[in-house]
Scaffold this active site. Structure first.
Site, short mmCIF file in Angstrom:
data_model
loop_
_atom_site.label_atom_id
_atom_site.label_comp_id
_atom_site.label_asym_id
_atom_site.label_seq_id
_atom_site.Cartn_x
_atom_site.Cartn_y
_atom_site.Cartn_z
N LYS A 180 0.86 -1.18 0.00
CA LYS A 180 0.00 0.00 0.00
C LYS A 180 0.89 1.23 0.00
O LYS A 180 2.05 1.17 0.42
CB LYS A 180 -0.91 0.02 1.24
CG LYS A 180 -2.20 0.80 1.05
CD LYS A 180 -3.23 0.05 0.22
CE LYS A 180 -4.51 0.86 0.08
NZ LYS A 180 -5.55 0.12 -0.65
N ASP B 23 -6.88 4.55 -4.80
CA ASP B 23 -7.58 4.42 -3.52
C ASP B 23 -8.23 5.78 -3.29
O ASP B 23 -8.46 6.53 -4.25
CB ASP B 23 -6.59 4.03 -2.41
CG ASP B 23 -7.29 3.58 -1.13
OD1 ASP B 23 -7.40 4.41 -0.20
OD2 ASP B 23 -7.76 2.43 -1.05
#
Length: 448
Positions: free
Chosen positions: A126, A166
């Site tokens: 991430k 995201d």
């Protein structure tokens, strides 16, 4: 065994001090692993959990850029490459002022198990930055994205680490970053980023995938009890891609969606949210959700706060906004109003107290984010597959693959929960199924 798990948590928390979201994510997984650790006590000797909770690589870097007034701005960028046991690191980039190392680590830790559950050959990672794209011009966003990629490009690649979008990172941002990557490397390496535009390597269904997948998972949970979504009332939080396409799929399956929200508040429409109007408002014009009431009128109304939408009587709740948005009080209100299914469309949107309430309440089915919202990363893996083949699939074919993957995830979670004596516990099933797949690969590859 409980004492051993507690000592593991204590050691991990001490090593990662001041990162409450990461602690929460680790706790949620470790508290369900007792049954598998009872079967495999050697995992303690092999330090499997310690290894899993320590990222393989953590990258933090400065992002300097110039705003429209000619002022130099400085942000902080992150990429946490958590686990490559199953494949290249895979996970989104988040641009939001709340981003810090602890949040990126919680998201990356969740991503390990989510990606494992898809059955696809992808590891977990991430990244992101504490940059706020709201109110910024396209030129400023391009300047930031180009500066961000100027550092990030040296750490990623289609066989190394494949970022996606995201919160705060959509098709526009992916486009700017891909252009800069191509410029820096002199390679059209389509598989290095996912969420690309359809004319230059993107996949149909990718914008819809997380929202569609969340609803498909909720549908599978209902089907396991002999029911379905038809005629159900649904509360959805958020109004970005995940929330809006969850609404779209729920409506297509016969449900009525009654709410939407953003950081400015929430709206309630007892007759059903007009998804096309919401798309225009949020995805095209990038306005605040409160303007929906003025635009649509009818019985719609603004709610006092985003949290107020959980106090509306519904059959199904789909939290699709951000972490820890649904707390214990909201969970109690949903339960009191007869909610039957809660499926997490965002990453860890339920606090620990809320999740514990749902899991302990008879008649309530709770789908954790690592299972329920895995459709997005699954379709990103399908995009990587198309890029590798220099191919492009139809919407129908890609959606059918997504539906198949979500059914498989549901089956994997359900069967694992049953195997370990907790039928219907999707949290335990998801955690153990994902954990087992990653650990098998780790042990086969030695102490790495």
């Amino acid at each position: 065994m409980d004492r051993s798990i507690d000592s593991l948590k204590t050691a991990i928390f001490a090593r990662n001090a001041g990162e409450p979201e990461f602690h929460q994510a680790v706790t949620e997984v470790l508290d369900t692993l007792g049954p598998v650790l009872d079967r495999h006590p050697e995992y303690f000797e092999l330090a499997v959990i310690h290894r899993l909770s320590e990222p393989e690589r953590q990258i933090i870097f400065r992002v300097p850029w110039v705003d429209d007034n000619g002022h130099v701005q400085i942000n902080r960028g992150y990429r946490v490459e958590f686990s490559s046991a199953l494949g290249p690191y895979k996970g989104g980039l988040r641009f939001h002022p709340s981003v810090n190392l602890g949040i990126i680590k919680f998201l990356g830790f969740e991503q390990i198990f989510k990606n494992a559950l898809t059955g696809m050959p992808i590891g977990g990672g991430k990244g992101g930055a504490d940059f706020d794209p709201r109110g910024r011009s396209d030129r400023e966003i391009m300047a930031f994205c180009q500066s961000f990629m100027t550092e990030l490009y040296r750490h990623i690649g289609e066989h190394t680490d494949v970022p996606a979008g995201d919160i705060g990172v959509g098709g526009r941002e992916i486009g700017y970053m891909f252009g800069q990557y191509k410029r820096l490397t002199n390679r059209f390496e389509a598989g290095v980023l996912t969420g690309k535009g359809m004319t230059w390597g993107g996949s149909l269904v990718r914008p819809e995938a997380t929202g569609y997948g969340t609803v498909l998972f909720a549908q599978e949970m209902l089907r396991a009890t002999g029911d379905d979504l038809d005629g159900k009332r649904v509360a959805v939080s958020g109004s970005g891609n995940v929330a809006i396409f969850a609404m779209e799929k729920a409506i297509a399956l016969g449900a009525t969606v009654v709410s939407a929200s953003d950081s400015s508040g929430a709206v309630y429409d007892p007759n059903g949210i007009d998804v096309e109007a919401l798309k225009q408002l949020k995805l095209v014009e990038r306005k605040r959700v409160g303007e929906y009431v003025d635009r649509v009128g009818g019985a719609s109304e603004a709610l006092a706060s985003a949290a107020a939408l959980w106090h509306v009587p519904v059959d199904i709740a789909l939290p699709c906004a951000t972490q820890n948005e649904l707390d214990g009080d909201a969970a109690a209100a949903l339960i009191a109003n007869g909610v039957r299914v809660v499926a997490e469309g965002a990453n860890m949107p339920c606090t620990k107290e809320a999740a514990d309430r749902f899991r302990s309440e008879p008649g309530v089915l709770f789908g954790p984010g690592k299972a329920a919202n895995a459709g997005g990363v699954a379709t990103s893996a399908l995009e990587m597959q198309q890029n590798a083949q220099r191919d492009s699939w139809s919407f129908e074919h890609t959606e059918a693959r997504l539906a198949e993957i979500m059914r498989d995830i549901h089956t994997r979670c359900s069967e694992t929960a049953e195997e370990y004596g907790k039928p219907g516990d999707y949290v335990l099933g998801a955690n153990i199924a994902g954990f087992s797949r990653v650990v098998d690969a780790m042990l086969a590859q030695g102490v790495v």
